[in-house]
Structures are given as C-alpha cells and as structure tokens.
Motif scaffolding. Structure first.
Motif, PDB file in Angstrom:
ATOM      1  N   GLU A   1     -16.113 -49.093 -74.788  1.00 17.77           N
ATOM      2  CA  GLU A   1     -17.439 -48.932 -74.172  1.00 17.77           C
ATOM      3  C   GLU A   1     -17.431 -49.467 -72.742  1.00 17.77           C
ATOM      4  N   GLN A   2     -16.815 -50.640 -72.546  1.00 21.76           N
ATOM      5  CA  GLN A   2     -16.730 -51.223 -71.199  1.00 21.76           C
ATOM      6  C   GLN A   2     -15.887 -50.334 -70.293  1.00 21.76           C
ATOM      7  N   MET A   3     -14.809 -49.791 -70.826  1.00 18.97           N
ATOM      8  CA  MET A   3     -13.945 -48.901 -70.041  1.00 18.97           C
ATOM      9  C   MET A   3     -14.720 -47.660 -69.633  1.00 18.97           C
ATOM     10  N   GLN A   4     -15.500 -47.101 -70.544  1.00 19.86           N
ATOM     11  CA  GLN A   4     -16.312 -45.930 -70.238  1.00 19.86           C
ATOM     12  C   GLN A   4     -17.298 -46.258 -69.116  1.00 19.86           C
ATOM     13  N   GLN A   5     -17.903 -47.419 -69.186  1.00 24.80           N
ATOM     14  CA  GLN A   5     -18.848 -47.831 -68.150  1.00 24.80           C
ATOM     15  C   GLN A   5     -18.137 -47.995 -66.806  1.00 24.80           C
ATOM     16  N   LEU A   6     -16.959 -48.609 -66.805  1.00 30.52           N
ATOM     17  CA  LEU A   6     -16.195 -48.796 -65.568  1.00 30.52           C
ATOM     18  C   LEU A   6     -15.822 -47.454 -64.931  1.00 30.52           C
ATOM     19  N   ILE A   7     -15.388 -46.503 -65.755  1.00 34.26           N
ATOM     20  CA  ILE A   7     -15.020 -45.180 -65.252  1.00 34.26           C
ATOM     21  C   ILE A   7     -16.245 -44.481 -64.659  1.00 34.26           C
ATOM     22  N   THR A   8     -17.350 -44.517 -65.379  1.00 36.13           N
ATOM     23  CA  THR A   8     -18.579 -43.878 -64.921  1.00 36.13           C
ATOM     24  C   THR A   8     -19.050 -44.504 -63.609  1.00 36.13           C
ATOM     25  N   GLU A   9     -19.018 -45.824 -63.520  1.00 30.86           N
ATOM     26  CA  GLU A   9     -19.421 -46.518 -62.286  1.00 30.86           C
ATOM     27  C   GLU A   9     -18.513 -46.147 -61.126  1.00 30.86           C
TER      28      GLU A   9
ATOM     29  N   LYS B   1     -11.785 -34.016 -63.776  1.00 26.88           N
ATOM     30  CA  LYS B   1     -13.009 -33.361 -64.268  1.00 26.88           C
ATOM     31  C   LYS B   1     -14.046 -34.362 -64.773  1.00 26.88           C
ATOM     32  N   GLY B   2     -13.679 -35.636 -64.835  1.00 27.29           N
ATOM     33  CA  GLY B   2     -14.621 -36.653 -65.296  1.00 27.29           C
ATOM     34  C   GLY B   2     -14.825 -36.665 -66.799  1.00 27.29           C
ATOM     35  N   ASP B   3     -13.849 -36.194 -67.545  1.00 27.28           N
ATOM     36  CA  ASP B   3     -13.940 -36.174 -69.010  1.00 27.28           C
ATOM     37  C   ASP B   3     -13.551 -37.552 -69.541  1.00 27.28           C
ATOM     38  N   VAL B   4     -14.541 -38.438 -69.608  1.00 27.31           N
ATOM     39  CA  VAL B   4     -14.306 -39.836 -69.941  1.00 27.31           C
ATOM     40  C   VAL B   4     -13.640 -40.005 -71.311  1.00 27.31           C
ATOM     41  N   ALA B   5     -14.035 -39.238 -72.298  1.00 27.36           N
ATOM     42  CA  ALA B   5     -13.462 -39.369 -73.651  1.00 27.36           C
ATOM     43  C   ALA B   5     -11.958 -39.091 -73.631  1.00 27.36           C
ATOM     44  N   VAL B   6     -11.536 -38.056 -72.924  1.00 29.64           N
ATOM     45  CA  VAL B   6     -10.106 -37.719 -72.854  1.00 29.64           C
ATOM     46  C   VAL B   6      -9.359 -38.758 -72.015  1.00 29.64           C
ATOM     47  N   ILE B   7     -10.002 -39.249 -70.966  1.00 26.44           N
ATOM     48  CA  ILE B   7      -9.375 -40.293 -70.143  1.00 26.44           C
ATOM     49  C   ILE B   7      -9.081 -41.513 -71.016  1.00 26.44           C
ATOM     50  N   ILE B   8     -10.067 -41.958 -71.764  1.00 21.04           N
ATOM     51  CA  ILE B   8      -9.890 -43.146 -72.599  1.00 21.04           C
ATOM     52  C   ILE B   8      -8.843 -42.891 -73.683  1.00 21.04           C
ATOM     53  N   ALA B   9      -8.858 -41.709 -74.278  1.00 20.33           N
ATOM     54  CA  ALA B   9      -7.872 -41.372 -75.321  1.00 20.33           C
ATOM     55  C   ALA B   9      -6.446 -41.403 -74.764  1.00 20.33           C
ATOM     56  N   GLY B  10      -6.280 -41.091 -73.483  1.00 24.84           N
ATOM     57  CA  GLY B  10      -4.950 -41.056 -72.882  1.00 24.84           C
ATOM     58  C   GLY B  10      -4.558 -42.321 -72.149  1.00 24.84           C
TER      59      GLY B  10
ATOM     60  N   GLY C   1      -0.348 -34.317 -67.424  1.00 26.38           N
ATOM     61  CA  GLY C   1      -1.196 -33.292 -66.813  1.00 26.38           C
ATOM     62  C   GLY C   1      -2.563 -33.222 -67.476  1.00 26.38           C
ATOM     63  N   LEU C   2      -2.607 -33.337 -68.798  1.00 28.80           N
ATOM     64  CA  LEU C   2      -3.887 -33.341 -69.513  1.00 28.80           C
ATOM     65  C   LEU C   2      -4.714 -34.565 -69.127  1.00 28.80           C
ATOM     66  N   PHE C   3      -4.044 -35.703 -69.025  1.00 27.74           N
ATOM     67  CA  PHE C   3      -4.718 -36.946 -68.642  1.00 27.74           C
ATOM     68  C   PHE C   3      -5.270 -36.838 -67.213  1.00 27.74           C
TER      69      PHE C   3
END
Length: 168
Positions: free
Chosen positions: A59-67, A37-46, A29-31
């Motif tokens: 960094e690449q994962m963050q870019q992929l999520i943002t894109e 909500k677009g909380d990239v840091a929590v997405i990557i942590a989970g 549920g947190l993930f």
C-alpha cells in the motif's frame, strides 16, 4: 553421430543462456511498459519484494508510485515512454541470480523531450524462471547492499548520466 552429440552438449549452455536473456528481456519489458503506462499493480508485482518491504509494504509502495507520477506531472512531464536494451551477463549472488538491463526513458514536456539512460537490476530467486526488478540508475550503494546483501561485486552498475534535452 557421436560428434553431433558432443557438439550438442558443448552448445547447450549457450542456448540456455540465450533463453535466459530472452526471459529477462521479456519480463523487464513488461515491467518497464507498466511503469511508462502507470499500471501500479503490474509495477508492484514486478518489483523486487525486499524493495516493497523497505518502502513500507504494497500500500505504501502504491502511494509512493502515485505521488511520484503526480510530481512528474506538476513538473511539466506530459508522458513518458522508453525501451529496455539487451540484458547483460547473469551473475550468481548467493542463492540469487542478478542481471543488469539498460533502459532508455523519454520524458515528454510541452517544450521538448528529455532522454535518460538508466538500469534495471533483474533479480531471480528461482534460477532464472522469473525475475523481479529494481531501478538502480540512481540507487545509493548502501541501499543496494541492504536490499541485496549477497550482491556480486563483479556486476558493475554504471554511474548515472545526466538526461539529454531533445527539442520537439
């Protein structure tokens, strides 16, 4: 008294299983909430670490999520939300535990909403203490096998279902 102890020992695994399910649902549920909500840091942590690695690193994962989020906005998605359902059975897969968690996602647009059903695969490397996740709703089988070479074939991932349009 002896009967009570025997009964306790017989019911203990069911209580532990319920605790495992509650832990999985809370962490999933947190993930999911972070994803909505677009909380990239929590997405990557989970996210399951091997998926991050396969994506080229954090960094690449963050870019992929943002894109991907920008792509959705360009397609007219104004927001999205959803819920996770009750986790399914926990399967042993080598040294890991795996569990499938149903997820309902609502994509909002100016003309209506789309309801999609997907699945998160929970992966635990520490006997159920903590879980990381992969969205396996549309994941090709060969990618899943690369990420999880010990995947337990008894765990069946349902075929993807086309999103349903819901008028405003």
């Amino acid at each position: 008294m002896k009967f009570v102890r025997v009964l306790f020992l017989l019911l203990l695994p069911f209580g532990l299983h319920a605790q495992d399910i509650a832990t999985i649902k809370r962490q999933a549920g947190l993930f999911a909430h972070a994803t909505f909500k677009g909380d990239v840091a929590v997405i990557i942590a989970g996210t399951y670490p091997k998926l991050i690695e396969l994506s080229g690193g954090k960094e690449q994962m963050q870019q992929l999520i943002t894109e991907r989020m920008e792509e959705l906005k360009k397609q007219g998605i104004t927001s999205f939300e959803g819920t996770v359902g009750t986790p399914g059975e926990i399967y042993k897969a080598g040294t890991q535990l795996h569990c499938l968690i149903p997820e309902e996602i609502i994509l909002k647009t100016a003309v209506g909403r789309y309801r999609a059903r997907s699945y998160l695969l929970g992966v635990s490397d520490d006997k159920g203490e903590s879980w990381t996740f992969l969205d396996v709703g549309n994941m090709p089988a060969d990618v899943l096998r690369r990420l999880l070479p010990n995947f337990n074939e008894e765990l069946k991932i349902p075929a993807p279902v086309k999103p349903e349009f819901l008028a405003n």
